[in-house]
Design a protein around this motif. Structure first.
Motif, PDB file in Angstrom:
ATOM      1  N   UNK A  16     -24.421 -78.670 -47.185  1.00 29.75           N
ATOM      2  CA  UNK A  16     -23.233 -78.387 -46.381  1.00 29.75           C
ATOM      3  C   UNK A  16     -21.974 -78.222 -47.227  1.00 29.75           C
ATOM      4  N   UNK A  17     -22.172 -77.955 -48.523  1.00 28.09           N
ATOM      5  CA  UNK A  17     -21.029 -77.731 -49.386  1.00 28.09           C
ATOM      6  C   UNK A  17     -20.459 -76.336 -49.192  1.00 28.09           C
ATOM      7  N   UNK A  18     -19.253 -76.140 -49.712  1.00 34.04           N
ATOM      8  CA  UNK A  18     -18.644 -74.815 -49.651  1.00 34.04           C
ATOM      9  C   UNK A  18     -17.813 -74.572 -50.900  1.00 34.04           C
ATOM     10  N   UNK A  19     -17.583 -73.290 -51.157  1.00 36.72           N
ATOM     11  CA  UNK A  19     -16.858 -72.846 -52.336  1.00 36.72           C
ATOM     12  C   UNK A  19     -15.707 -71.959 -51.889  1.00 36.72           C
ATOM     13  N   UNK A  20     -14.554 -72.114 -52.507  1.00 36.46           N
ATOM     14  CA  UNK A  20     -13.385 -71.280 -52.224  1.00 36.46           C
ATOM     15  C   UNK A  20     -12.967 -70.590 -53.511  1.00 36.46           C
ATOM     16  N   UNK A  21     -12.778 -69.272 -53.440  1.00 36.56           N
ATOM     17  CA  UNK A  21     -12.369 -68.494 -54.608  1.00 36.56           C
ATOM     18  C   UNK A  21     -11.756 -67.183 -54.122  1.00 36.56           C
ATOM     19  N   UNK A  63     -16.338 -76.863 -54.162  1.00 32.81           N
ATOM     20  CA  UNK A  63     -16.012 -76.206 -55.427  1.00 32.81           C
ATOM     21  C   UNK A  63     -14.866 -75.240 -55.160  1.00 32.81           C
ATOM     22  N   UNK A  64     -13.824 -75.314 -55.985  1.00 37.21           N
ATOM     23  CA  UNK A  64     -12.703 -74.392 -55.866  1.00 37.21           C
ATOM     24  C   UNK A  64     -12.536 -73.674 -57.196  1.00 37.21           C
ATOM     25  N   UNK A  65     -12.440 -72.361 -57.136  1.00 38.72           N
ATOM     26  CA  UNK A  65     -12.301 -71.534 -58.328  1.00 38.72           C
ATOM     27  C   UNK A  65     -10.908 -70.929 -58.315  1.00 38.72           C
TER      28      UNK A  65
END
Length: 230
Positions: A180-185, A160-162
């Motif tokens: 194992x997901x990741x988010x960038x914001x 997920x990218x914000x």
């Protein structure tokens, strides 16, 4: 493996000259962008069609550019740093909150299996969808809607990218992350220091969040709701 799209004939006149393109790529490398697949995507996705026509000659410059609805297309290096931190691969399903012009959406589509992008400004969503169609991007969809009120039945995402500042990370957004997901914001700098920074966010073994700082940023705070007037 990267996805390849046919380039419509009408984009030929939009392609910057070789000198500008070389300078564009050299600047990205000088700023630390190392992922070769990402650099290839940055080379092949024509940023000039994602900006208002009057700014097309500035599209390959290392600067942010204004969009409609009071929004901004971030500097190329910042878009690249966020995507590099996201580390998408061809097996990943990616959720993007804040489509803007659709430029980052097009880059992500070259690096991922599927991209779903949510934009709260209807006019921006329509324009971004048209640009992706012009480039024959078949694995990305732009949806007009509230990125903070997504239904759980849209499934899980590997990444997920914000495209903006998250003062708080919504739990319902984290719930859409697969294992194992990741988010960038963009996130506020911890402590009393002012400013913000791009951060990579993951869940740790005890259910909390780990944030890894990536680089300073100056992105607008994302707002909930749909901006129907725009």
């Amino acid at each position: 493996m990267m996805l390849e799209w046919p380039v419509p004939p009408e984009t030929a006149n939009d392609t910057p000259d070789a000198q500008n393109l070389a300078a564009f790529l050299m600047d990205l490398r000088a700023r630390g962008i190392q992922d070769l697949n990402l650099l290839r995507a940055l080379e092949n996705v024509p940023r000039e069609i994602f900006v208002p026509h009057r700014f097309a000659d500035l599209a390959r410059r290392p600067i942010s550019l204004p969009l409609r609805c009071g929004q901004t297309l971030p500097e190329p290096w910042l878009a690249a740093r966020m995507i590099e931190a996201l580390a998408p691969d061809p097996a990943h399903r990616v959720l993007e909150i804040g489509t803007g012009s659709g430029y980052a959406t097009a880059l992500l589509a070259r690096l991922s299996r599927e991209v779903l992008s949510i934009e709260r400004f209807q006019s921006l969503a329509i324009e971004a969808e048209a640009r992706l169609a012009r480039l024959a991007v078949g694995n990305a969809a732009v949806v007009f809607g509230d990125g903070f009120a997504l239904p759980p039945n849209i499934g899980l995402f590997d990444r997920i990218i914000v495209q903006g500042l998250l003062v708080e990370v919504p739990e319902n957004l984290l719930a859409l992350l697969g294992e194992k997901g990741l988010l960038v914001a963009a996130r506020p700098v911890p402590g009393s220091a002012p400013g913000q920074q791009i951060a990579r966010i993951t869940r740790n073994e005890v259910g909390g969040l780990d944030e890894t700082p990536i680089c300073p940023s100056r992105l607008q705070a994302l707002l909930p709701g749909e901006a129907r007037a725009l």
